[in-house]
Each structure stands twice: as C-alpha cells, then as structure tokens.
Design an enzyme around this catalytic site. Structure first.
Site, PDB file in Angstrom:
ATOM      1  N   GLY A 139       0.384   2.547   7.903  1.00  0.00           N
ATOM      2  CA  GLY A 139       0.278   2.520   8.954  1.00  0.00           C
ATOM      3  C   GLY A 139       0.366   0.245   8.564  1.00  0.00           C
ATOM      4  O   GLY A 139       0.339  -0.472   9.596  1.00  0.00           O
TER       5      GLY A 139
ATOM      6  N   GLY B 217       2.717   5.742   5.195  1.00  0.00           N
ATOM      7  CA  GLY B 217       1.823   6.315   5.755  1.00  0.00           C
ATOM      8  C   GLY B 217       0.462   5.958   5.729  1.00  0.00           C
ATOM      9  O   GLY B 217      -0.106   6.336   6.615  1.00  0.00           O
TER      10      GLY B 217
ATOM     11  N   ASP C  11      -1.726  25.496 -13.848  1.00  0.00           N
ATOM     12  CA  ASP C  11      -2.672  24.467 -15.190  1.00  0.00           C
ATOM     13  C   ASP C  11      -2.344  23.960 -16.224  1.00  0.00           C
ATOM     14  O   ASP C  11      -3.299  22.690 -16.750  1.00  0.00           O
ATOM     15  CB  ASP C  11      -3.831  26.281 -15.367  1.00  0.00           C
ATOM     16  CG  ASP C  11      -4.318  26.564 -14.002  1.00  0.00           C
ATOM     17  OD1 ASP C  11      -4.388  25.659 -12.429  1.00  0.00           O
ATOM     18  OD2 ASP C  11      -4.569  28.016 -14.060  1.00  0.00           O
TER      19      ASP C  11
ATOM     20  N   GLY D 210       1.063  -0.983  -0.337  1.00  0.00           N
ATOM     21  CA  GLY D 210      -0.271   0.202  -0.044  1.00  0.00           C
ATOM     22  C   GLY D 210       0.914   1.599   0.222  1.00  0.00           C
ATOM     23  O   GLY D 210       1.662   0.818   0.198  1.00  0.00           O
ATOM     24  N   PRO D 211       0.035   2.309  -0.027  1.00  0.00           N
ATOM     25  CA  PRO D 211       0.846   3.550   0.168  1.00  0.00           C
ATOM     26  C   PRO D 211       1.601   4.032   1.126  1.00  0.00           C
ATOM     27  O   PRO D 211       1.543   3.404   2.160  1.00  0.00           O
ATOM     28  CB  PRO D 211      -0.161   4.850  -0.502  1.00  0.00           C
ATOM     29  CG  PRO D 211      -1.181   4.128  -0.873  1.00  0.00           C
ATOM     30  CD  PRO D 211      -1.187   3.019  -0.174  1.00  0.00           C
TER      31      PRO D 211
ATOM     32  N   GLU E 298      -8.291  33.042 -10.987  1.00  0.00           N
ATOM     33  CA  GLU E 298      -9.270  32.849  -9.726  1.00  0.00           C
ATOM     34  C   GLU E 298     -10.446  32.827  -9.915  1.00  0.00           C
ATOM     35  O   GLU E 298     -10.980  31.546  -9.256  1.00  0.00           O
ATOM     36  CB  GLU E 298      -8.632  32.651  -7.979  1.00  0.00           C
ATOM     37  CG  GLU E 298      -6.778  32.658  -8.170  1.00  0.00           C
ATOM     38  CD  GLU E 298      -6.577  31.691  -8.681  1.00  0.00           C
ATOM     39  OE1 GLU E 298      -7.130  30.188  -8.074  1.00  0.00           O
ATOM     40  OE2 GLU E 298      -5.525  30.848  -8.655  1.00  0.00           O
TER      41      GLU E 298
END
EC number: 3.4.24.-
Length: 642
Positions: free
Chosen positions: A228, A226, A522, A223-224, A447
C-alpha cells in the site's frame, strides 16, 4: 512431486501496490470521427499525391528518335506534344503513350513537315516555371507538415524537446479531487505517524518555522509489493488537500539522451507553480539506481543524466516553498546513496507486511460490499494468512467471491475462503484425483509422516490440514499454522523444522523401505534451510559464529547470485557442505526414529487419509491418542469432540 506447505510470516508479496478505494476513474470521452480517422485519411492523401500519377495509367514507353521516326512513317502516331527543349511526348494510334527527344542537329522544322504530312495533331508546351516548381514541392511540403502535426499531437503541443518529448506526463490531482484519507488505510499506525508530519507541515508550515524546525524535504517509502505505498501517498494528498503530482520513474526515460533531465525540470517547475504541493515518484528505482555502471552509451548515460538532474532539483527548491517529494520503491538496495542522504530524502519509511491484527483490519475493509456468512471469522482468516500483503488479502476475498458465484450463491462462506487461500498458495485443486492406487497410498504415507512429526516435535507449528488431493504441482499438502507470528527463530525451532520437512521421506523409508521422487521439493527446501543455518545464522559448531549472508533487505525475494564470487575460500565451502549434509542426515535419522516408534499412529493416519482424502489437525491428534491412550491435547491440538 509432493509439496509440504509451512505457513509462516513471509517477507515477500508478489502483487502490485494496493489501489485506493474511492470513486471509479472517469472514462475518457469517445474520440471524434476526425480523431479516429483523420491520420489514416491524411496519410492516404499524401500517398495518392506522391504515387497516384504513376499508378493512374500505363507508364509511357520511352522511344529513341529512330523508333519514333519509323512509327511516324508507318502512320502509327496520333498526336505529339513538343516542348522548347526538343522533348517529345504523345500517343500512338493504338492508344499507348510514348516519350522521345528530337536531336539538336535535325531541328524541329523538318519534323514539323513530316508530322503535317501524316496529319498528326501537334501541340506545344513550355517546361519549367515557378508554378511547376511549387507543384513539384507540394507533396514534400505535405509530408513535412504531416510529421510536424503528428509530433505536436503526440507531445500535446508542449515545448521542451522534439514534439513535446521533453515534458513529463504527470498525473495532476487538484486539491478538491483526492478522496482517500488515512482512515481508508487499515492498520499501519506507525507508518501513519511517520507521514502525518508531512501533512501537518503542508497544512500549517508556520508551526515549524516558529520552532526553527525544518520539515522533511523528501520521504521515501520502501517495502514489499502490495503493502500500500501508493495508497499512502494518495492518502497524504487527500489529508493535506493540496495538488498531488503523480508520476512513475519509467516515464522519465526515453530513447533520446537528455529527455529525462528535461522532464525532471519540467516536473519541479510545475510543482513550484502549484505550491504547496506534493510530488510523488512511484518506482523511483527506475531512475535512481546506483551510478558508475560499466556499460557506456545511450540508455545508461540517459539514466545517469536524469538522476543527476533529480539530485540537483532536490537541492534547488526552497524548503519554505511548500513542496514535499514522496517516493516509493521495492528495491532500496539498488538506489544511489546520494539520493538517500539527508537534505534530499530525509526520511525512509518502511511499509512492512501487515501483522495479524492489521490483516484482520484490512480484511474488514476489503469485505465491504461483500455478503459474508456468519461462519466467516475474519480473525481466523487473518491467523491463517501470515505473510499476506494488503493486495494478497484483497485477492483472497475476491477469489472467495468468485468461488461463491460458481456455486450460484451471493454469500461467501468459510469454505469459499479456505478454497481461495489454497488456490492462491498452491494453485487449482484437482478433485478428481487421478492417482494410481499405489501412488495414492504412497502420498498418504508421505503426508502422514509430515503431520505426525509436526505433532511430535515440541517446537513445530500445529497442523491445520492434511490432504492428498493434488493442487498445482503438489500431490499432497500438509498445512501448519503458527499460533503466533515469529520474528526470531531459535536453533531448536529450526532443527524441528528440518525434521518435519524430511518427515515425508522418512515415512516412506519406514513403511516401504525406500524413498521416492515425491520428496524432491522437501529435500530442496530442507537443504536451503540447512545452508542458511550454517552460512548465515552461525548454528554450526565446526564453522563457528560467522555469517556470510547479505545484510541488505531484499523485498523482491531474489536469491543470491550463484555466479558472484563467494566471500570465503573453497576450503570453507567444503566445510559448509559437510555441515549441511550432517544437519540433514541427523534430521532424517531423528524423523525415522520417531516414526518407527509411532508406526501404529502412522498407519492409522495414512488409512484415514486414503478414505477421507482431507482431514484437519484433530485427526492427527486422534491417531497419536489412540496409539498411546493418552488424554489431553497433542502439540497444541485438542481432541476432537464426538
């Protein structure tokens, strides 16, 4: 450059695995005087023994016999020492030392008479001898003994290689020490059910034997970062109450070929002695990578030998012995297929990024011991942090607490949490805003274009906040928060997303008649999205339902290798480029048309941003509502009260 942030579920997380909550680690005892200064003192003594005699005084001058004879006749010789082989040494009247040798043809008799005539003190010595031999060997013996002692000290005095290098330095946590339980791991109920079978087997292996079932020999968690994975391994050890041998994959590999294989053997031998037990190998990709590399030699050969020994050990131990191997990695795509086959690692458990409900539970765990204001809604924070891992959420609350300390407070407010989230996503916010007046107006228009198109496009996510305060590398930010976490994205959603991405450039074209460099980020993001729509998602009518994307899950977020050969021809690449350009042109034309139709709302929102610098989503809805005089919500954003 102007950056627009679109918060949606991430597949990645940069921080390392969560550390389990529990008692702090015990500090090691301070080193004694001998441990701290013993090695430098011993090394200094050795150097003094080897080089001290030559540094203690002036080196004696080597004289030829003629030179010595001349000084003797001149009365400048004070004393001499003669050995049995005709060697001469002594001192001159000025205190300097000298050495010389008596020629064999002359003999020592005539020299003795000349020395007596000049009243020179004469000594005799005998060279060689066993004692002198031992004295000459003493410095070398001390040097060898020092390196042997240092090697045993570095290896803990353990066998298995030079100086104990062959023994793996595994952290052994005995049965009474683990304090982490599954209750300490918030969320992840599916992962817990997968791993609970390992705990059940270690507690009661007879149940499996009675049913003829074989317990899993190995479980690998992927898994990624961080999420656990290490915390889950410790929770298994805590629930099972068995010895837990923890080691990292990198600790097996050394500069010497064969050391890694020796350490693997030692690790499993230790696990058999402590059975039933759990062996946990963190970052197993360090030794479990695919074999068959083209680079021969030390490092690659050592890694492959270590992997081969690991495969042999996984096949070698009896399943009834009560040994279970757990492993964790962020890079399952790099592992050797032989390592993942049934019979070695029978089960692969994916530990994904937490869902919205799981994030709320994780935040509640990390909020223990912190004073939260009544206005902090953890459910709202969980909704505002899609794609955050457990480590990200811990860091979020820690940054919020640090922000409260800066203001001399002990209570964390909702504003502290929002500031911490912006800092993690964008970097430090610059409240001084040193933009020029025309730049300030340009950023506000840019924005405003993003925000208005997010409100006008039916499938776009609602706007949460718009600001023109610089943060990190971004001069302005438009934040969108999804109402629900998406796992599938339709063509209509991605088309609206392209339109919103290009809304800033379109607003500049509508108001100023030209674009600016602020849209560079963007444009890059929109181009990447359009390329994936064409190459991977089959959303191009000209290219058809083909997909050239990778089917391997990459949890570290590495982009495609641009130097790798493409699985399609140059003609197909030209067609892909044409379709990407078409999607971007159509999205920009649509954005320019919508903003031109709502020019009054665009100018109104830009003026509000120039005055207030930061507004929420209701200001966008108010600008559109004031233009059209329409009641009710705008794209999920209700009207602002008052």
């Amino acid at each position: 450059m102007i950056r627009r942030v679109h918060l949606r579920p991430r597949r990645l997380g940069p921080p390392p695995d969560d550390e389990p909550p529990g008692k702090p680690p015990q500090n090691p005892p301070p080193p004694t005087w001998w441990q701290r200064w013993g090695t430098p003192v011993l090394l200094a003594v050795l150097l003094l023994l080897m080089f001290g005699p030559s540094l203690a005084g002036d080196r004696p001058t080597s004289l030829s016999y003629s030179a010595f004879s001349a000084r003797l006749d001149a009365g400048r010789v004070k004393s001499v020492t003669i050995d049995e082989h005709g060697g001469l040494s002594g001192k001159l009247t000025d205190g300097k030392s000298f050495t010389s040798r008596v020629p064999t043809a002359i003999g020592a008799g005539d020299l003795q008479q000349r020395l007596r005539a000049e009243k020179v003190r004469i000594d005799a010595t005998r060279s060689g001898g066993f004692g002198s031999f031992l004295l000459g060997l003493l410095p070398f013996a001390l040097v060898i003994g020092f390196f042997l002692w240092f090697g045993r000290r570095a290896g803990g005095g353990l066998p298995g290689g030079a100086g104990g290098f062959g023994r793996v330095k595994a952290e052994v946590i005995e049965a009474e020490r683990p304090t982490t339980r599954f209750a300490d791991v918030a969320g992840y109920e599916g992962v817990k059910r997968e791993i609970e079978e390992v705990v059940d087997f270690l507690r009661d292996p007879g149940r499996y034997a009675a049913a003829g079932a074989e317990p899993p020999r190995g479980v690998i968690m992927v898994g990624p970062p961080g999420t656990g994975k290490t915390l889950f391994a410790r929770a298994v050890a805590g629930e099972a109450q068995v010895p837990f041998l923890s080691v990292t994959g990198s600790s097996f590999v050394e500069m010497f070929v064969g050391v890694g294989a020796s350490r693997v053997r030692d690790l499993f031998a230790d696990a058999r002695k402590r059975a039933p037990s759990i062996v946990f190998i963190d970052e197993i990709d360090a030794i479990g990578g695919r074999r068959g590399g083209t680079m021969p030699g030390g490092g690659n050969e050592e890694r492959e030998q270590t992997l081969n020994q690991l495969l042999a050990e996984l096949d070698g131990f009896d399943q009834s012995s009560g040994i279970v191997v757990l492993a964790a990695t962020n890079r399952p795509e790099t592992l050797d297929p032989a390592l993942l086959r049934p019979g070695r690692f029978d089960r692969q458990v994916v530990v994904p990024l937490p869902s919205r409900a799981e994030r709320a539970a994780i935040l509640a765990v990390h909020a223990r011991g912190k004073h939260l204001d009544a206005g902090v809604d953890l459910e709202r924070v969980a909704r505002a942090t899609p794609g955050f891992s457990g480590a990200d959420l811990h860091n979020l609350l820690n940054e919020a607490a640090i922000n409260a300390v800066r203001d001399d407070r002990t209570t964390i407010t909702a504003r502290d949490v929002d500031t911490a989230r912006d800092r993690l996503l964008l970097g430090r916010r610059d409240t001084s805003n040193a933009l020029l007046p025309d730049e300030r107006r340009s950023v506000a228009v840019h924005e405003s274009g993003h925000a208005l198109l997010a409100a006008l496009c039916e499938n776009a996510d609602p706007v949460a906040k718009v600001t023109i305060l610089p943060a990190g590398m971004a001069l302005g930010v438009t934040e969108q928060l999804p109402e629900a976490e998406r796992h599938l994205y339709s063509t209509a959603y991605l088309t609206d997303l392209l339109t919103v991405r290009l809304g800033g450039r379109a607003a500049e074209l509508v108001v100023f008649g030209q674009g600016s460099t602020g849209a560079a980020d963007d444009l890059a993001g929109a181009t990447r999205l359009a390329a994936r729509m064409v190459r991977e998602f089959g959303m191009s009518p000209r290219l058809g339902p083909v997909g050239y994307g990778s089917t391997t899950q990459n949890y570290l977020g590495d982009g495609p290798d641009e130097t790798a050969p493409r699985p399609y021809s140059e003609r197909t690449q030209q067609l892909v480029d044409e379709e990407v350009a078409r999607l971007l042109r159509e999205a920009e034309a649509r954005a320019v048309r919508l903003l031109g139709e709502h020019r009054a709302a665009l100018d109104r929102l830009a003026d509000v941003l120039v005055r207030q610098e930061t507004v929420d989503g209701s200001a966008v809805a108010d600008a559109l509502r004031a233009e059209s005089a329409l009641p009710g919500p705008v794209n999920g954003v209700p009207a602002r009260d008052g």
